[in-house]
Design a protein around this motif. Structure first.
Motif, PDB file in Angstrom:
ATOM      1  N   LEU A 213       0.856  -1.177   0.000  1.00 35.11           N
ATOM      2  CA  LEU A 213       0.000   0.000   0.000  1.00 35.11           C
ATOM      3  C   LEU A 213       0.896   1.232   0.000  1.00 35.11           C
ATOM      4  O   LEU A 213       1.791   1.355   0.839  1.00 35.11           O
ATOM      5  CB  LEU A 213      -0.901   0.032   1.238  1.00 35.11           C
ATOM      6  CG  LEU A 213      -1.978  -1.044   1.363  1.00 35.11           C
ATOM      7  CD1 LEU A 213      -2.763  -0.848   2.662  1.00 35.11           C
ATOM      8  CD2 LEU A 213      -2.920  -1.021   0.159  1.00 35.11           C
ATOM      9  N   ILE A 214       0.661   2.134  -0.946  1.00 35.75           N
ATOM     10  CA  ILE A 214       1.351   3.423  -0.958  1.00 35.75           C
ATOM     11  C   ILE A 214       0.277   4.502  -0.850  1.00 35.75           C
ATOM     12  O   ILE A 214      -0.610   4.591  -1.707  1.00 35.75           O
ATOM     13  CB  ILE A 214       2.188   3.605  -2.237  1.00 35.75           C
ATOM     14  CG1 ILE A 214       3.277   2.519  -2.315  1.00 35.75           C
ATOM     15  CG2 ILE A 214       2.823   4.995  -2.272  1.00 35.75           C
ATOM     16  CD1 ILE A 214       4.147   2.595  -3.553  1.00 35.75           C
ATOM     17  N   ASN A 215       0.328   5.240   0.222  1.00 41.39           N
ATOM     18  CA  ASN A 215      -0.705   6.243   0.527  1.00 41.39           C
ATOM     19  C   ASN A 215      -2.099   5.615   0.534  1.00 41.39           C
ATOM     20  O   ASN A 215      -3.085   6.243   0.154  1.00 41.39           O
ATOM     21  CB  ASN A 215      -0.649   7.405  -0.458  1.00 41.39           C
ATOM     22  CG  ASN A 215       0.654   8.170  -0.391  1.00 41.39           C
ATOM     23  OD1 ASN A 215       1.301   8.205   0.652  1.00 41.39           O
ATOM     24  ND2 ASN A 215       1.070   8.763  -1.491  1.00 41.39           N
ATOM     25  N   GLY A 216      -2.182   4.366   0.939  1.00 40.43           N
ATOM     26  CA  GLY A 216      -3.455   3.670   1.037  1.00 40.43           C
ATOM     27  C   GLY A 216      -3.886   2.956  -0.219  1.00 40.43           C
ATOM     28  O   GLY A 216      -4.877   2.215  -0.203  1.00 40.43           O
ATOM     29  N   ALA A 217      -3.184   3.151  -1.342  1.00 43.63           N
ATOM     30  CA  ALA A 217      -3.550   2.514  -2.613  1.00 43.63           C
ATOM     31  C   ALA A 217      -2.651   1.318  -2.868  1.00 43.63           C
ATOM     32  O   ALA A 217      -1.460   1.334  -2.540  1.00 43.63           O
ATOM     33  CB  ALA A 217      -3.418   3.512  -3.764  1.00 43.63           C
ATOM     34  N   GLU A 218      -3.207   0.289  -3.505  1.00 42.30           N
ATOM     35  CA  GLU A 218      -2.387  -0.863  -3.849  1.00 42.30           C
ATOM     36  C   GLU A 218      -1.350  -0.479  -4.894  1.00 42.30           C
ATOM     37  O   GLU A 218      -1.663   0.159  -5.896  1.00 42.30           O
ATOM     38  CB  GLU A 218      -3.250  -2.006  -4.389  1.00 42.30           C
ATOM     39  CG  GLU A 218      -4.005  -2.749  -3.306  1.00 42.30           C
ATOM     40  CD  GLU A 218      -4.540  -4.082  -3.778  1.00 42.30           C
ATOM     41  OE1 GLU A 218      -4.001  -4.617  -4.778  1.00 42.30           O
ATOM     42  OE2 GLU A 218      -5.488  -4.586  -3.155  1.00 42.30           O
ATOM     43  N   GLY A 219      -0.114  -0.852  -4.629  1.00 43.22           N
ATOM     44  CA  GLY A 219       0.972  -0.607  -5.557  1.00 43.22           C
ATOM     45  C   GLY A 219       1.942  -1.758  -5.493  1.00 43.22           C
ATOM     46  O   GLY A 219       1.654  -2.806  -4.884  1.00 43.22           O
ATOM     47  N   PHE A 220       3.124  -1.558  -6.082  1.00 40.62           N
ATOM     48  CA  PHE A 220       4.090  -2.645  -6.162  1.00 40.62           C
ATOM     49  C   PHE A 220       5.509  -2.131  -5.928  1.00 40.62           C
ATOM     50  O   PHE A 220       5.846  -1.003  -6.305  1.00 40.62           O
ATOM     51  CB  PHE A 220       4.027  -3.330  -7.528  1.00 40.62           C
ATOM     52  CG  PHE A 220       2.731  -4.031  -7.791  1.00 40.62           C
ATOM     53  CD1 PHE A 220       2.544  -5.339  -7.376  1.00 40.62           C
ATOM     54  CD2 PHE A 220       1.695  -3.370  -8.421  1.00 40.62           C
ATOM     55  CE1 PHE A 220       1.337  -5.991  -7.603  1.00 40.62           C
ATOM     56  CE2 PHE A 220       0.481  -4.000  -8.649  1.00 40.62           C
ATOM     57  CZ  PHE A 220       0.299  -5.324  -8.240  1.00 40.62           C
ATOM     58  N   VAL A 221       6.317  -2.982  -5.336  1.00 41.82           N
ATOM     59  CA  VAL A 221       7.749  -2.718  -5.233  1.00 41.82           C
ATOM     60  C   VAL A 221       8.371  -2.986  -6.606  1.00 41.82           C
ATOM     61  O   VAL A 221       8.073  -3.993  -7.241  1.00 41.82           O
ATOM     62  CB  VAL A 221       8.397  -3.632  -4.174  1.00 41.82           C
ATOM     63  CG1 VAL A 221       9.916  -3.471  -4.181  1.00 41.82           C
ATOM     64  CG2 VAL A 221       7.840  -3.327  -2.789  1.00 41.82           C
ATOM     65  N   ILE A 222       9.201  -2.055  -7.067  1.00 42.95           N
ATOM     66  CA  ILE A 222       9.866  -2.256  -8.357  1.00 42.95           C
ATOM     67  C   ILE A 222      11.378  -2.417  -8.206  1.00 42.95           C
ATOM     68  O   ILE A 222      12.088  -2.570  -9.195  1.00 42.95           O
ATOM     69  CB  ILE A 222       9.544  -1.118  -9.353  1.00 42.95           C
ATOM     70  CG1 ILE A 222       9.922   0.249  -8.779  1.00 42.95           C
ATOM     71  CG2 ILE A 222       8.078  -1.144  -9.734  1.00 42.95           C
ATOM     72  CD1 ILE A 222       9.666   1.400  -9.740  1.00 42.95           C
ATOM     73  N   GLY A 223      11.855  -2.380  -6.972  1.00 38.04           N
ATOM     74  CA  GLY A 223      13.280  -2.584  -6.736  1.00 38.04           C
ATOM     75  C   GLY A 223      13.729  -1.862  -5.484  1.00 38.04           C
ATOM     76  O   GLY A 223      12.924  -1.291  -4.741  1.00 38.04           O
ATOM     77  N   THR A 224      15.025  -1.905  -5.236  1.00 33.54           N
ATOM     78  CA  THR A 224      15.581  -1.053  -4.200  1.00 33.54           C
ATOM     79  C   THR A 224      15.774   0.335  -4.787  1.00 33.54           C
ATOM     80  O   THR A 224      15.854   0.516  -5.998  1.00 33.54           O
ATOM     81  CB  THR A 224      16.927  -1.595  -3.689  1.00 33.54           C
ATOM     82  OG1 THR A 224      17.772  -1.883  -4.811  1.00 33.54           O
ATOM     83  CG2 THR A 224      16.729  -2.857  -2.858  1.00 33.54           C
ATOM     84  N   GLY A 225      15.834   1.326  -3.911  1.00 36.46           N
ATOM     85  CA  GLY A 225      15.937   2.697  -4.376  1.00 36.46           C
ATOM     86  C   GLY A 225      17.363   3.195  -4.464  1.00 36.46           C
ATOM     87  O   GLY A 225      18.325   2.466  -4.187  1.00 36.46           O
ATOM     88  N   THR A 226      17.498   4.437  -4.842  1.00 34.59           N
ATOM     89  CA  THR A 226      18.816   5.061  -4.896  1.00 34.59           C
ATOM     90  C   THR A 226      19.410   5.135  -3.491  1.00 34.59           C
ATOM     91  O   THR A 226      18.694   5.280  -2.502  1.00 34.59           O
ATOM     92  CB  THR A 226      18.722   6.470  -5.506  1.00 34.59           C
ATOM     93  OG1 THR A 226      17.851   7.279  -4.701  1.00 34.59           O
ATOM     94  CG2 THR A 226      18.163   6.421  -6.915  1.00 34.59           C
ATOM     95  N   ARG A 227      20.702   5.035  -3.422  1.00 35.83           N
ATOM     96  CA  ARG A 227      21.454   5.067  -2.157  1.00 35.83           C
ATOM     97  C   ARG A 227      21.139   3.881  -1.251  1.00 35.83           C
ATOM     98  O   ARG A 227      21.452   3.912  -0.064  1.00 35.83           O
ATOM     99  CB  ARG A 227      21.245   6.381  -1.406  1.00 35.83           C
ATOM    100  CG  ARG A 227      21.667   7.626  -2.150  1.00 35.83           C
ATOM    101  CD  ARG A 227      22.143   8.743  -1.234  1.00 35.83           C
ATOM    102  NE  ARG A 227      21.351   8.916  -0.051  1.00 35.83           N
ATOM    103  CZ  ARG A 227      20.479   9.905   0.147  1.00 35.83           C
ATOM    104  NH1 ARG A 227      20.268  10.791  -0.795  1.00 35.83           N
ATOM    105  NH2 ARG A 227      19.830  10.009   1.288  1.00 35.83           N
TER     106      ARG A 227
END
Length: 418
Positions: A213-227
């Motif tokens: 959940l991102i801000n309450g909406a279903e979403g997905f992890v797409i990888g690790t982030g910068t840094r």
């Protein structure tokens, strides 16, 4: 012993799964009720914090076909937007990218804009065309078919606390006022035991394709982030703005300009003993680096119990103590614009940062905790850049949605590597 997500998902379908929030797991562990892998199937985690690495991608019909060749620049509610990457020649269509830290005047930025859109407010889009014309129109999120928020680096495995060792106050994104000098105050970020990656430090239960959940909406992890590093990983992901909830979003005004608030709720399937051990780790054992804001170097390591145990998650208001000052410093400095007259806190806007209780302690009261230095100095927290109260609500909401079947945990398609 290892378990699979398919196995846990089947237990959820049969109504046999034990799904607990990260706070509940710790509470039961302290009572000795959680100690074996079969005692818990999914831990729901969450964080709500100032997250700079946020941007929105918006694509929508702006004018009649053939009315202009290309857009070359744009602003939404005065916030600069980047045009592209598709030129959409003579289509009357525009693609825009808006950074969460972009702003129009130092008080209103991308984070404010994203919340306004999700809240259903009309915003003004101003476009400059390739032939030098200006075109404007008002639009709502319902008229933007493609609207997604992306995170380039979110949900660090606990972040840091900051102090100012210098002799002068310093404007910085890590404080809503010029950062107090001489280590007279501290700010920090990170939700401690609720933090998603704290409950999965080896990244074995969260990967590419994990549903969140991102801000309450279903979403997905797409990888690790910068840094992202193996010691301090973070996540990158996206979700559709149309399903988001404004209470988990917003703009946060720092002494160096507006920042963006984002919330993540992440299910952590208990696949192994490593995951369970992380899920029951007490808050006093979760390290919190303390950094010098001027050099960004680590001075010592504290722990999250110092800032999240025996504190107030929300600010209490004593309106009878208000002297109704013409220049109310708490109102003027509130990074969310949540203080209103007659004196009250707009709870739908409040981030629970606690700054008002520091600036006007007679009217606003909150125990914010303190950070202990190696030589025994207790440095009071003067600003929180994470909102544990709403993070806890998001973790509870995710738990309920898993149990009622409206949120399905998903297997990742690939393991993450920092």
């Amino acid at each position: 012993m290892m378990r699979s997500i398919a196995e846990i998902d089947e237990r959820i379908r049969r109504g046999e799964a034990t799904v607990l929030t990260a706070e509940e797991v710790r509470g039961l562990a302290e009572e000795g009720a959680v100690g074996e892998l079969q005692d818990v199937d999914v831990v729901t985690t969450a964080t709500r914090a100032v997250m700079s690495g946020t941007y929105a991608v918006l694509s929508f019909g702006f004018a009649e076909k053939g009315s202009f060749t290309r857009a070359v620049s744009a602003r939404i509610n005065g916030v600069p937007a980047h045009v592209g990457p598709c030129p959409n020649e003579r289509m009357g269509h525009i693609d825009l990218i808006v950074f969460g830290t972009a702003h129009r005047d130092g008080r209103y930025g991308g984070g404010h804009l994203f919340r306004d859109l999700v809240a259903g407010r009309s915003v003004c889009v101003d476009v400059e065309t390739s032939d030098g014309r200006s075109i404007s129109r008002d639009i709502t999120l319902d008229e933007i078919p493609h609207a997604r928020i992306f995170g380039t680096r979110h949900a660090f495995m606990n972040y840091s606390a900051f102090v100012n060792t210098g002799s002068d106050a310093l404007s910085t994104i890590f404080h809503a006022i010029p950062f107090p000098p001489a280590m007279s105050g501290a700010s920090f970020s990170g939700c401690g035991i609720l933090n998603p990656l704290q409950n999965n430090p080896l990244l074995e239960a969260i990967g590419i394709g994990t549903r969140v959940l991102i801000n309450g909406a279903e979403g997905f992890v797409i990888g690790t982030g910068t840094r992202s590093t193996s010691e301090r990983p973070n996540l990158s992901g996206f979700a559709d703005m149309h399903q988001m909830m404004p209470e988990f979003m917003g703009g946060f005004v720092t002494s160096a300009g507006p920042e963006c608030i984002t919330s993540w709720g992440v299910p952590v399937p208990v696949l192994s003993r490593h995951v369970l051990d992380a899920a029951v780790l007490p808050e006093r054992s979760i390290p919190m680096p303390v950094m010098d804001i001027r050099t960004r170097s680590t001075l010592w390591t504290a722990d999250y119990a110092q800032v999240w145990q025996d504190v107030d998650l929300a600010v209490h208001v004593r309106p009878d103590s208000c002297r109704d000052c013409r220049d109310c410093i708490a109102e003027r400095r509130c990074p969310m614009g949540a203080i209103e007259r007659p004196v009250r806190i707009n709870r739908s806007l409040c981030f629970n940062c606690g700054l008002c209780s520091v600036l006007c302690p007679d009217v606003f009261r909150a125990r914010l905790g303190s950070i202990r230095s190696p030589d025994g100095l207790d440095i009071p927290v003067t600003l929180r850049q994470s909102d544990r109260l709403r993070a806890a609500r998001l973790a509870e909401m995710l738990k309920k949605r898993i149990l009622d079947g409206s949120f399905r945990i998903s297997a990742c398609v690939e393991r993450l590597s920092p």
